[in-house]
Motif scaffolding. Structure first.
Motif, mmCIF file in Angstrom:
data_model
loop_
_atom_site.group_PDB
_atom_site.id
_atom_site.type_symbol
_atom_site.label_atom_id
_atom_site.label_comp_id
_atom_site.label_asym_id
_atom_site.label_seq_id
_atom_site.Cartn_x
_atom_site.Cartn_y
_atom_site.Cartn_z
ATOM 1 N N THR A 15 -7.253 -4.771 3.639
ATOM 2 C CA THR A 15 -7.342 -3.653 4.575
ATOM 3 C C THR A 15 -8.503 -3.845 5.536
ATOM 4 O OG1 THR A 15 -6.374 -2.132 2.964
ATOM 5 C CG2 THR A 15 -7.618 -1.151 4.771
ATOM 6 N N ALA A 35 -7.776 8.552 3.097
ATOM 7 C CA ALA A 35 -6.954 7.388 3.423
ATOM 8 C C ALA A 35 -7.442 6.811 4.744
ATOM 9 C CB ALA A 35 -5.481 7.758 3.526
ATOM 10 N N ARG A 76 13.655 -0.050 0.923
ATOM 11 C CA ARG A 76 12.213 -0.096 0.667
ATOM 12 C C ARG A 76 11.798 -1.385 -0.028
ATOM 13 N NH1 ARG A 76 8.402 3.940 -1.282
ATOM 14 N NH2 ARG A 76 9.440 3.767 -3.310
ATOM 15 N N GLU A 123 1.398 -4.134 -1.605
ATOM 16 C CA GLU A 123 1.751 -2.772 -2.002
ATOM 17 C C GLU A 123 1.190 -1.765 -1.003
ATOM 18 O OE1 GLU A 123 3.543 0.011 -4.757
ATOM 19 O OE2 GLU A 123 3.744 -2.147 -4.413
ATOM 20 N N THR A 124 -0.037 -1.996 -0.559
ATOM 21 C CA THR A 124 -0.661 -1.098 0.413
ATOM 22 C C THR A 124 0.081 -1.120 1.744
ATOM 23 O OG1 THR A 124 -2.822 -1.465 -0.620
ATOM 24 C CG2 THR A 124 -2.819 -0.581 1.610
ATOM 25 N N ILE A 126 4.433 -0.328 1.057
ATOM 26 C CA ILE A 126 4.849 0.931 0.428
ATOM 27 C C ILE A 126 4.028 2.115 0.921
ATOM 28 C CG2 ILE A 126 5.174 2.129 -1.764
ATOM 29 C CD1 ILE A 126 7.068 -0.256 -1.227
ATOM 30 N N GLN A 127 2.713 1.982 0.972
ATOM 31 C CA GLN A 127 1.876 3.116 1.347
ATOM 32 C C GLN A 127 1.599 3.183 2.837
ATOM 33 O OE1 GLN A 127 -1.641 3.095 -1.102
ATOM 34 N NE2 GLN A 127 -0.487 3.512 -2.966
ATOM 35 N N ARG A 136 -1.025 2.411 4.360
ATOM 36 C CA ARG A 136 -2.461 2.614 4.595
ATOM 37 C C ARG A 136 -3.165 2.500 3.258
ATOM 38 N NH1 ARG A 136 -2.597 8.381 7.047
ATOM 39 N NH2 ARG A 136 -0.523 7.767 7.758
ATOM 40 N N GLN A 175 -5.230 3.989 0.341
ATOM 41 C CA GLN A 175 -5.540 5.293 -0.206
ATOM 42 C C GLN A 175 -5.678 5.173 -1.724
ATOM 43 O OE1 GLN A 175 -2.158 7.463 1.263
ATOM 44 N NE2 GLN A 175 -0.846 6.853 -0.426
ATOM 45 N N ILE A 208 -3.343 3.185 -5.717
ATOM 46 C CA ILE A 208 -2.478 2.084 -5.293
ATOM 47 C C ILE A 208 -1.583 1.647 -6.442
ATOM 48 C CG2 ILE A 208 -2.429 -0.262 -4.347
ATOM 49 C CD1 ILE A 208 -5.325 0.265 -3.406
#
Length: 337
Positions: A89, A166, A183, A250-251, A254-255, A257, A259, A262
């Protein structure tokens, strides 16, 4: 014959134990288990959700299997996943406007570096001072989680989130591509490719032989000119890098961002998958998909059948217990034969 015995026994044990548990909580066992199968693999949506859950589990299983080939017991995949997400990130936030051909590979490399760095802390302590890697990897999990919480509640928090911890949303250039409009994403393909590559390397390369020698008899390995400390750093570092890649994928996929939360216990689940696979890179693939399917089906079952969320955890534990019992019986019969 024994290869067929263990899966058959595991299925039988699970059906019996799960049926008993479902009767206790007031659920019809046959209908509920059929629902589990349908919700896990019954249609395209269910399959995609199962693959979404299976992807980080497979990555974490591979991160455990690799050092286990040297006799090391690493339980730090969750922490490595978190630190990989953190560093990856950081790369995205440092260059959000970069094109996808630059940003996506840089993000994945950052995730790998983050996971490897955390694993090498434990590996270095084991290689240099003989500190037990199980304890250090377990404790470092909490360090990584707290670091992620610190940045998303503090310096990296998006002011537009109205108090929600986040970062800003990831740009399109940092988004892992999806598969067939679902997804499920390309991270699964990468995990499978890594598993296949590791299997080939260990089956045909010299590295696997060297690790077996050092695992079985470290003294003999040293007499042959092999460095146990070097192999500890190598296996822990690469394993950590694999888990770190899982974190940033995964960040991103799926997310969208960084946060909190995880991982939904992916590290521990990956550890159990690695153990149940007999530390086999190939057997970890179907096992991860099976466990991912059960977790995904449990979420759906909770929503539609009003089954408590904790029931899914119990069923997962019963599945692991059934597999362990079946494997033990199969080994005992093999020894008796």
């Amino acid at each position: 014959m024994l290869r067929l015995l263990a899966p058959g026994l595991a299925l039988l044990f699970f059906v019996v134990l799960a049926s008993g548990f479902l009767v206790i909580i007031g659920q019809p066992p046959v209908a509920t288990m059929l629902d589990l199968a349908v919700y896990a693999f019954g249609d395209a949506y269910s399959i995609s959700e199962s693959l979404v859950k299976a992807t980080p589990i497979l990555f974490c299983a591979l991160a455990v299997i690799l050092p286990a080939r040297l006799g090391l017991i690493s339980v730090g995949a969750d922490g490595q996943l978190y630190l990989g997400a953190l560093v990856g990130t950081g790369v995205v936030l440092a260059m959000p406007g970069a094109p996808i051909l630059v940003l996506l590979p840089a993000m994945l490399v950052g995730g790998a570096i983050g996971g490897a760095a955390l694993a090498l802390v434990a590996g270095g302590l084991r290689a240099r001072f003989g500190v037990n890697e199980t304890i250090t990897t377990l404790l470092l999990n909490y360090v990584a989680v707290l670091l992620v919480n610190f940045v998303v509640y503090g310096p990296w928090k998006d002011p537009a989130n109205l108090g929600w911890p986040a970062t800003i949303p990831f740009p399109d250039g940092a988004t892992v591509p999806g598969l067939f409009g679902t997804r499920a994403h390309a991270g699964l393909l990468l995990a499978v490719l890594i598993a296949l590559a590791l299997h080939i390397i260990f089956a045909r390369g010299r590295v696997g032989l060297r690790l077996r020698v050092l695992r079985d008899n470290e003294r003999v390995g040293r007499m042959a000119g092999l460095s146990f400390a070097h192999m500890v750093l190598l296996t822990m570092g690469i394993g950590g890098a694999i888990a770190g890649i899982a974190g940033i994928i995964e960040t991103s996929a799926i997310q969208g961002r960084l946060q909190p939360g995880i991982s939904l216990g992916y590290g521990l689940t990956g550890f159990l998958v690695a153990w149940l696979s007999g530390h086999s890179f190939l057997r970890a693939i179907p096992l991860a998909i099976l466990i991912g399917g059960l977790i995904a089906a449990g979420d759906t079952l909770q929503l539609f059948a009003k089954v408590p969320a904790s029931s899914v955890t119990v069923l997962l534990g019963l599945l692991f217990a059934s597999m362990l019992a079946a494997a033990g019986i199969a080994r005992k019969r093999a020894g008796a034969g």
